[in-house]
Scaffold this active site. Structure first.
Site, PDB file in Angstrom:
ATOM      1  N   ALA A 250       3.368   0.402   1.183  1.00 45.92           N
ATOM      2  CA  ALA A 250       4.047  -0.888   1.396  1.00 45.92           C
ATOM      3  C   ALA A 250       3.187  -1.948   2.088  1.00 45.92           C
ATOM      4  CB  ALA A 250       5.380  -0.730   2.146  1.00 45.92           C
ATOM      5  N   ALA A 251       1.904  -1.647   2.303  1.00 45.66           N
ATOM      6  CA  ALA A 251       1.036  -2.667   2.918  1.00 45.66           C
ATOM      7  C   ALA A 251       0.913  -3.873   1.983  1.00 45.66           C
ATOM      8  CB  ALA A 251      -0.335  -2.079   3.221  1.00 45.66           C
ATOM      9  N   GLY A 252       0.718  -3.590   0.685  1.00 44.02           N
ATOM     10  CA  GLY A 252       0.621  -4.690  -0.285  1.00 44.02           C
ATOM     11  C   GLY A 252       1.934  -5.451  -0.369  1.00 44.02           C
ATOM     12  N   ASP A 253       3.033  -4.735  -0.307  1.00 48.58           N
ATOM     13  CA  ASP A 253       4.348  -5.391  -0.377  1.00 48.58           C
ATOM     14  C   ASP A 253       4.549  -6.311   0.828  1.00 48.58           C
ATOM     15  OD1 ASP A 253       4.873  -3.913  -2.680  1.00 48.58           O
ATOM     16  OD2 ASP A 253       5.677  -2.240  -1.514  1.00 48.58           O
TER      17      ASP A 253
HETATM   18  O1  RIB Z   1       4.388  -0.229  -2.835  1.00 48.48           O
HETATM   19  C1  RIB Z   1       4.961   0.929  -2.321  1.00 48.48           C
HETATM   20  C2  RIB Z   1       6.110   1.368  -3.155  1.00 48.48           C
HETATM   21  O2  RIB Z   1       5.634   1.755  -4.430  1.00 48.48           O
HETATM   22  C3  RIB Z   1       6.846   2.564  -2.647  1.00 48.48           C
HETATM   23  O3  RIB Z   1       7.864   2.242  -1.731  1.00 48.48           O
HETATM   24  C4  RIB Z   1       7.339   3.240  -3.906  1.00 48.48           C
HETATM   25  O4  RIB Z   1       8.718   3.213  -4.058  1.00 48.48           O
HETATM   26  C5  RIB Z   1       6.625   2.535  -5.045  1.00 48.48           C
HETATM   27  O5  RIB Z   1       7.451   1.665  -5.685  1.00 48.48           O
END
Ligand code: RIB
Length: 300
Positions: A250-253
């Site tokens: 989730a760092a990119g998110d």
């Molecule tokens: O970017 C991380 C995410 O990638 C995770 O939470 C997983 O669900 C996938 O979608």
């Protein structure tokens, strides 16, 4: 009106810690860390809300307990979940995530209900898109649905951010031309440009290829190297301070959401990238997807 609309996936992440990610044919022992709400779309919506911004999410969950948990987790931090619908006769998306000792991951996504976030669903939600300022899209929903969302967002004058994750073999030039900010990580940049990305210089060359195909700005995340912003006027590298990496999930998110929040708050692009780097840096120092995303007060 919500300024930011995230269109994308919701998954429940099954997180497994192990020494090394298994190679083909290998059996390894792992330890279940737990089940954590995730999905690239949901993570981005969660992060925008944690950073104190109005955000809505458009997507689908299954008709099961996981779907309820995924929606509740977003709702609890203030995401507008009224545009997330429940797909009957389908299960919610699941991701199996392997984390090695360095905190790096490998992810397998079982899309399930996310596959029902299709072109019909997007077309039926054109009004929601038209009322938003910034649209943030990833590619864990059907590609044609993501591309339709980009076309509609552009048609209604929204700022279009595409986080091309996971990366397809290519993205049509016609779509790239509608994207204001394309935000790949290193491996996505390599795949989309068709050229190796090993360092800042090769990331710049690869980004230039995507600019030639039509993207207006490429902001590539480079892990421990920070990020690079490339557009027709040149390029700029944004370093990130060292931190002990526990889990990069989730760092990119978090980076994408923080950048969108920065833009929405009228930060300059430089300021928004620096802000996004700070948010992502905190994220990698903690375990899990949504569980690792920092609040606004943690980023100074
Ligand atoms: O970017 C991380 C995410 O990638 C995770 O939470 C997983 O669900 C996938 O979608």
């Amino acid at each position: 009106m919500q300024n930011i609309l995230v269109i994308g996936s919701l998954n429940m992440d099954m997180v497994i810690h192990l020494k090394e990610i298994p190679r083909v044919g290998e059996t390894v022992m792992g330890k279940l860390h737990g089940y954590v709400p995730g999905g690239k779309g949901a993570n981005q919506a969660y992060a925008a809300a944690k950073l104190g911004h109005g955000v809505s999410m458009l997507g689908k969950v299954g008709n099961d307990d996981l779907g309820k948990q995924l929606i509740d987790n977003l709702s609890n931090v203030g995401v507008d979940v009224s545009n997330i619908s429940c797909q009957q006769d389908e299960t919610s998306g699941i991701a199996i995530i392997y984390i090695n000792e360095e905190g790096d991951n490998s992810i397998v996504v079982l899309p399930a209900a996310n596959s029902a976030c299709d072109t019909d669903f997007i077309a039926n939600n054109e009004e929601v898109i038209s009322k938003s300022k910034i649209i943030l899209i990833q590619l864990e929903i059907p590609l044609e649905a993501a591309y339709l969302a980009i076309r509609l967002a552009h048609k209604h004058g929204c700022t279009v951010m595409l986080n091309p994750a996971p990366a397809p073999d290519s993205i049509p030039d016609e779509i790239l031309k509608l994207v204001d900010y394309l935000t790949p990580n290193e491996s996505e940049l390599e795949k989309l440009s068709g050229t190796p990305v090993k360092d800042v210089d090769t990331a710049k060359k690869a980004s230039d290829i995507l600019l030639q195909k039509g993207a207006k700005n490429v902001i590539a995340t480079l892990g421990r190297e920070g990020a690079i912003w490339v557009n027709k006027d040149g390029s700029k590298v944004f370093k990130v301070e060292d931190i002990e990496v526990v889990d990069t999930t989730a760092a990119g998110d978090t980076f994408n959401a923080a950048f969108a929040v920065g833009l929405s708050e009228n930060m300059s692009i430089d300021e928004a990238i620096a802000f996004a780097n700070k948010a992502a840096r905190i994220c990698v120092s903690r375990n899990g997807a949504q569980s690792s995303i920092p609040s606004r007060s943690e980023i100074c």
